[in-house]
Motif scaffolding. Structure first.
Motif, mmCIF file in Angstrom:
data_model
loop_
_atom_site.group_PDB
_atom_site.id
_atom_site.type_symbol
_atom_site.label_atom_id
_atom_site.label_comp_id
_atom_site.label_asym_id
_atom_site.label_seq_id
_atom_site.Cartn_x
_atom_site.Cartn_y
_atom_site.Cartn_z
ATOM 1 N N VAL A 129 -8.599 2.468 -2.190
ATOM 2 C CA VAL A 129 -7.178 2.808 -2.579
ATOM 3 C C VAL A 129 -6.307 1.523 -2.947
ATOM 4 C CG1 VAL A 129 -5.015 3.837 -1.612
ATOM 5 C CG2 VAL A 129 -7.365 4.932 -0.817
ATOM 6 N N LEU A 130 -6.622 0.429 -2.225
ATOM 7 C CA LEU A 130 -6.352 -0.817 -2.864
ATOM 8 C C LEU A 130 -6.511 -1.123 -4.268
ATOM 9 C CD1 LEU A 130 -6.312 -3.137 0.509
ATOM 10 C CD2 LEU A 130 -4.091 -2.399 -0.644
ATOM 11 N N ILE A 131 -7.874 -1.044 -4.406
ATOM 12 C CA ILE A 131 -8.184 -1.406 -5.712
ATOM 13 C C ILE A 131 -7.426 -0.361 -6.870
ATOM 14 C CG2 ILE A 131 -10.311 -1.130 -7.282
ATOM 15 C CD1 ILE A 131 -11.789 -2.373 -4.963
ATOM 16 N N LYS A 132 -7.384 1.007 -6.469
ATOM 17 C CA LYS A 132 -6.740 1.927 -7.329
ATOM 18 C C LYS A 132 -5.495 1.646 -7.569
ATOM 19 C CE LYS A 132 -9.571 6.153 -6.371
ATOM 20 N NZ LYS A 132 -9.391 7.469 -5.628
ATOM 21 N N LEU A 133 -4.764 1.093 -6.709
ATOM 22 C CA LEU A 133 -3.342 0.837 -6.359
ATOM 23 C C LEU A 133 -3.159 -0.303 -7.506
ATOM 24 C CD1 LEU A 133 -1.989 1.227 -3.170
ATOM 25 C CD2 LEU A 133 -1.131 2.668 -5.213
ATOM 26 N N ALA A 134 -3.873 -1.306 -7.361
ATOM 27 C CA ALA A 134 -3.893 -2.683 -7.951
ATOM 28 C C ALA A 134 -4.188 -2.206 -9.715
ATOM 29 C CB ALA A 134 -4.952 -3.561 -7.322
ATOM 30 N N ASN A 135 -5.041 -1.637 -10.036
ATOM 31 C CA ASN A 135 -5.529 -1.024 -11.045
ATOM 32 C C ASN A 135 -4.173 -0.322 -11.685
ATOM 33 O OD1 ASN A 135 -7.863 -2.098 -11.572
ATOM 34 N ND2 ASN A 135 -9.059 -0.565 -10.762
ATOM 35 N N PHE A 136 -3.512 0.626 -11.288
ATOM 36 C CA PHE A 136 -2.334 1.519 -11.449
ATOM 37 C C PHE A 136 -1.350 0.429 -11.747
ATOM 38 C CE2 PHE A 136 1.633 3.774 -10.755
ATOM 39 C CZ PHE A 136 1.090 5.049 -11.470
ATOM 40 N N TYR A 137 -1.090 -0.573 -11.133
ATOM 41 C CA TYR A 137 0.124 -1.386 -11.271
ATOM 42 C C TYR A 137 -0.186 -2.635 -11.955
ATOM 43 C CZ TYR A 137 2.836 1.375 -8.093
ATOM 44 O OH TYR A 137 3.633 2.386 -7.371
ATOM 45 N N ASN A 138 -1.276 -2.822 -12.595
ATOM 46 C CA ASN A 138 -1.970 -3.831 -13.362
ATOM 47 C C ASN A 138 -1.703 -5.282 -12.487
ATOM 48 O OD1 ASN A 138 -3.342 -5.238 -15.471
ATOM 49 N ND2 ASN A 138 -1.458 -5.462 -16.448
ATOM 50 N N THR A 139 -1.994 -5.340 -11.209
ATOM 51 C CA THR A 139 -1.885 -6.428 -10.489
ATOM 52 C C THR A 139 -3.057 -6.657 -9.575
ATOM 53 O OG1 THR A 139 -0.254 -7.436 -8.874
ATOM 54 C CG2 THR A 139 -0.809 -5.378 -8.384
ATOM 55 N N SER A 140 -3.126 -7.781 -8.807
ATOM 56 C CA SER A 140 -4.117 -7.834 -7.884
ATOM 57 C C SER A 140 -4.032 -7.225 -6.474
ATOM 58 C CB SER A 140 -4.490 -9.450 -7.734
ATOM 59 O OG SER A 140 -3.235 -9.967 -7.023
ATOM 60 N N VAL A 141 -5.223 -7.317 -5.738
ATOM 61 C CA VAL A 141 -5.145 -6.594 -4.459
ATOM 62 C C VAL A 141 -4.333 -7.684 -3.597
ATOM 63 C CG1 VAL A 141 -6.658 -6.072 -2.479
ATOM 64 C CG2 VAL A 141 -7.365 -5.133 -4.655
ATOM 65 N N ASP A 142 -4.628 -8.924 -4.073
ATOM 66 C CA ASP A 142 -3.990 -10.050 -3.145
ATOM 67 C C ASP A 142 -2.308 -9.843 -3.180
ATOM 68 O OD1 ASP A 142 -6.426 -11.193 -2.353
ATOM 69 O OD2 ASP A 142 -6.364 -12.956 -3.580
ATOM 70 N N TYR A 143 -2.000 -9.382 -4.328
ATOM 71 C CA TYR A 143 -0.660 -9.336 -4.319
ATOM 72 C C TYR A 143 -0.205 -8.106 -3.628
ATOM 73 C CZ TYR A 143 4.129 -8.305 -6.137
ATOM 74 O OH TYR A 143 5.242 -8.109 -6.198
ATOM 75 N N LEU A 144 -0.809 -7.056 -3.688
ATOM 76 C CA LEU A 144 -0.774 -6.073 -2.656
ATOM 77 C C LEU A 144 -0.524 -6.167 -1.258
ATOM 78 C CD1 LEU A 144 -2.481 -3.175 -4.733
ATOM 79 C CD2 LEU A 144 0.075 -3.800 -4.804
ATOM 80 N N LEU A 145 -1.564 -7.297 -0.855
ATOM 81 C CA LEU A 145 -1.658 -7.573 0.530
ATOM 82 C C LEU A 145 -0.734 -8.617 0.971
ATOM 83 C CD1 LEU A 145 -5.589 -7.479 0.882
ATOM 84 C CD2 LEU A 145 -4.067 -5.760 1.833
ATOM 85 N N ASP A 146 0.047 -9.157 -0.018
ATOM 86 C CA ASP A 146 1.067 -10.033 0.217
ATOM 87 C C ASP A 146 0.530 -11.566 0.595
ATOM 88 O OD1 ASP A 146 3.728 -10.730 0.356
ATOM 89 O OD2 ASP A 146 4.188 -10.565 2.377
ATOM 90 N N LEU A 147 -0.730 -11.740 -0.190
ATOM 91 C CA LEU A 147 -1.399 -12.956 0.059
ATOM 92 C C LEU A 147 -0.945 -13.994 -1.080
ATOM 93 C CD1 LEU A 147 -4.941 -11.809 0.752
ATOM 94 C CD2 LEU A 147 -3.185 -12.655 2.483
ATOM 95 N N THR A 148 -0.318 -13.503 -2.284
ATOM 96 C CA THR A 148 0.124 -14.086 -3.335
ATOM 97 C C THR A 148 1.599 -13.661 -3.732
ATOM 98 O OG1 THR A 148 -0.361 -15.204 -5.460
ATOM 99 C CG2 THR A 148 -1.247 -12.991 -4.986
ATOM 100 N N ASP A 149 2.309 -14.233 -4.414
ATOM 101 C CA ASP A 149 3.683 -13.876 -5.108
ATOM 102 C C ASP A 149 3.326 -13.739 -6.621
ATOM 103 O OD1 ASP A 149 5.221 -13.445 -2.606
ATOM 104 O OD2 ASP A 149 5.568 -15.776 -2.822
ATOM 105 N N GLU A 150 1.919 -14.005 -7.108
ATOM 106 C CA GLU A 150 1.672 -14.008 -8.370
ATOM 107 C C GLU A 150 1.381 -12.454 -8.626
ATOM 108 O OE1 GLU A 150 1.341 -14.392 -12.202
ATOM 109 O OE2 GLU A 150 1.893 -16.050 -10.903
ATOM 110 N N LYS A 151 2.294 -11.531 -9.571
ATOM 111 C CA LYS A 151 1.723 -10.368 -9.871
ATOM 112 C C LYS A 151 0.638 -10.114 -10.891
ATOM 113 C CE LYS A 151 6.419 -7.989 -9.064
ATOM 114 N NZ LYS A 151 7.436 -7.342 -9.704
ATOM 115 N N LYS A 152 0.693 -11.068 -11.734
ATOM 116 C CA LYS A 152 -0.497 -10.947 -12.919
ATOM 117 C C LYS A 152 -1.657 -11.079 -12.177
ATOM 118 C CE LYS A 152 -1.882 -13.519 -16.817
ATOM 119 N NZ LYS A 152 -1.917 -14.713 -17.888
#
Length: 78
Positions: free
Chosen positions: A45-68
């Motif tokens: 699900v994290l991968i699906k969300l990252a792809n949907f929002y065109n971001t990284s799983v690390d961003y979703l997990l708050d491991l980085t502030d970089e959205k790209k």
């Protein structure tokens, strides 16, 4: 774990929880529980969300502030 970025991304894009839930194939209340951290999000699900929002799983997990997102791997041509 609280997934603050998934709520922020959804709200920033004016998307309703039910819309994301349908995209993920889960119930709206399940998605709501993802956002408030009541239940953990599976890697799939994290991968699906990252792809949907065109971001990284690390961003979703708050491991980085970089959205790209990270650059995609390319396979070498033989």
């Amino acid at each position: 774990m609280v997934y603050r970025h998934i709520r922020d991304l959804r709200e920033d894009n004016d998307i309703k929880q039910i819309t994301i839930a349908k995209h993920l194939g889960v119930a709206q209340n399940t998605y709501s529980q993802y956002e408030n951290g009541s239940i953990d999000i599976s890697p799939e699900v994290l991968i699906k969300l990252a792809n949907f929002y065109n971001t990284s799983v690390d961003y979703l997990l708050d491991l980085t502030d970089e959205k790209k997102p990270y650059p995609k791997k390319t396979r070498g041509v033989m």
